[in-house]
Design an enzyme around this catalytic site. Sequence first.
Site, PDB file in Angstrom:
ATOM      1  N   LYS A 156      -6.043  -1.786  -0.822  1.00 22.02           N
ATOM      2  CA  LYS A 156      -6.868  -1.592   0.372  1.00 22.02           C
ATOM      3  C   LYS A 156      -7.518  -2.902   0.805  1.00 22.02           C
ATOM      4  O   LYS A 156      -7.534  -3.240   1.995  1.00 22.02           O
ATOM      5  CB  LYS A 156      -7.930  -0.539   0.076  1.00 22.02           C
ATOM      6  CG  LYS A 156      -8.765  -0.129   1.265  1.00 22.02           C
ATOM      7  CD  LYS A 156      -8.005   0.774   2.229  1.00 22.02           C
ATOM      8  CE  LYS A 156      -7.840   2.170   1.705  1.00 22.02           C
ATOM      9  NZ  LYS A 156      -7.288   3.101   2.687  1.00 22.02           N
ATOM     10  N   TYR A 176       0.855  -1.191   0.000  1.00 22.67           N
ATOM     11  CA  TYR A 176       0.000   0.000   0.000  1.00 22.67           C
ATOM     12  C   TYR A 176       0.888   1.236   0.000  1.00 22.67           C
ATOM     13  O   TYR A 176       1.905   1.250  -0.668  1.00 22.67           O
ATOM     14  CB  TYR A 176      -0.998  -0.057   1.168  1.00 22.67           C
ATOM     15  CG  TYR A 176      -2.203   0.810   0.895  1.00 22.67           C
ATOM     16  CD1 TYR A 176      -3.013   0.563  -0.207  1.00 22.67           C
ATOM     17  CD2 TYR A 176      -2.511   1.897   1.698  1.00 22.67           C
ATOM     18  CE1 TYR A 176      -4.093   1.372  -0.500  1.00 22.67           C
ATOM     19  CE2 TYR A 176      -3.593   2.711   1.421  1.00 22.67           C
ATOM     20  CZ  TYR A 176      -4.377   2.448   0.320  1.00 22.67           C
ATOM     21  OH  TYR A 176      -5.440   3.262   0.025  1.00 22.67           O
TER      22      TYR A 176
END
Length: 562
Positions: A172, A101
Amino acid sequence: MPQTQRPLYIPYSGPNLLETPLLNKGSAFSKEERAAFNLTGLLPPRYESIEEQAERAYMQYRSFETPINKHIYLRAIQDNNETLFYRLLTDHLEEMMPIIYTPTVGDACEKFSDIYRSSRGLFISYSERDQIDDILRNATKQKVKVIVVTDGERILGLGDQGIGGMGIPIGKLSLYTACGGISPAYTLPVMLDVGTNNEKLLEDPMYMGARHKRIEQDEYDEFLDKFIKAVTRRWPGVMLQFEDFAQPNAMPLLRRYRDEVCCFNDDIQGTASVTVGTLLAACRQKGKKLSEQKVVFVGAGSAGCGIAEQIMIQMTAEGLTEEQAKRQIFMVDRFGLVMDTMDGLRDFQQALAQKTSDLNAWEYSGEYPSLLDVMHCAEPDILIGVSGQAGLFTEQVISTMAKNVERPIIFPLSNPSKHVEAHPADVLKWSEGKAIVATGSPFGEVEYDGRIYPIAQCNNSYIFPGIGLGVLSVKSERVSDEMLRVASKTLANASPSANGKGEALLPAFNDLTQLSKDIAFAVGKVAQQEGLALEIDDDTLRERIDNNFWKPEYRFYKRVSI
């Protein structure tokens, strides 16, 4: 090989099974499974455990030198064997989270069309707006419970990335699983391709998205409405997370749908919840309540205003009226302090604007007070940056704040790191070591004047996996403000500094499993209290949370015909 849980009955065999990431076990297929599923000879002869597979994968991972190549490698594993991917990720969560991420996912979004290998999730283009129901039926996952959706217009601090924004929902949802235990079989990333205004992408021969400008607002609103209605028809009760929508759409979408479907916006509400939780932990270090602090925001977009609104909710829970809380919050944008006499304010900005009549004693030379004017006149205790503009927290701004406040709380939250308002080392130097610092991007410890300062990262991963786990465990109909507030409180309670375990504001990423379960329990309790879910006793709720928490372990397969 040791296998866990009940057998799983599988209708696939041979190459089809090996090419199904949710089911593929690679070299961990046992001798019996290889025979039953026509895999004999399709794999090397050695039978391996997932621990052995993960050890090899980690060795390969470490052979890559650049973050983007490490990201590409991890995504390749994810698209081949999801169980192994999550085992590797959970074994090395703190090391790999910045790779899977932020900040590396930003590079992956910018290079999406160049590094594209295989498809994951759904791509829904505006030109296919009348086929949304059919597209949803094409999804390879049938029992979807969590969707993360983006239109790619405001990707981190990088702006319009068009179809490249798909990297954000993928990343996510990886954290929903790794941190929140939500089975990858229940997650679906979605990219709504409504065009792009990024000329560089439109001129790029490799660009894989629709080659036209973003559609008009009325077309956009109709398209989003079609999508949301189709999703709730296909998967009633699904939790829908809006991700990286630009300011003109982010808050209106949330306000339009939050009372109709189970949805939330992580950029607004997730960021707000983790920030408030970190602020509560910082205030405890000072021996103060949040309601006793004055707060300045640099950046008055949807993220900044979302945090401000959540701070107001916490302040009112501590005893202030809404008007009293509002007077302690100062929003600064590119024109200066947001005031009620400004033209062109959006509704959510107007609600936080300072009254000009309340500032008669202030001295400033421009039409509106500058950031430095606000630091002099308001003498704030807390400074939060959500501007996306590097270097806005200058030495003069920080030193002025430090002169007025014994322990200033300074959170430069913009990401990726190249957009941070100030580097933690500079903040500590300019404040002479007095500041309590947290950032949006990962930074290492800072040494100043012979002392080591841990730098907390206000990463939304502390919050949203637990919210998702809680919502799913009680089948909540909505995500409420109070659910977000108790998530913040639970995060603050987990702070090592609050528990006599050092000065770190936030727990280590490797502790996220228990934190997510604690947040899920708190969120589930509130959902019941607010009538958003059927009531169950505490023991049953904890049991549901544990049962819903998926672990990256292989199950024994038995073949079944369909």
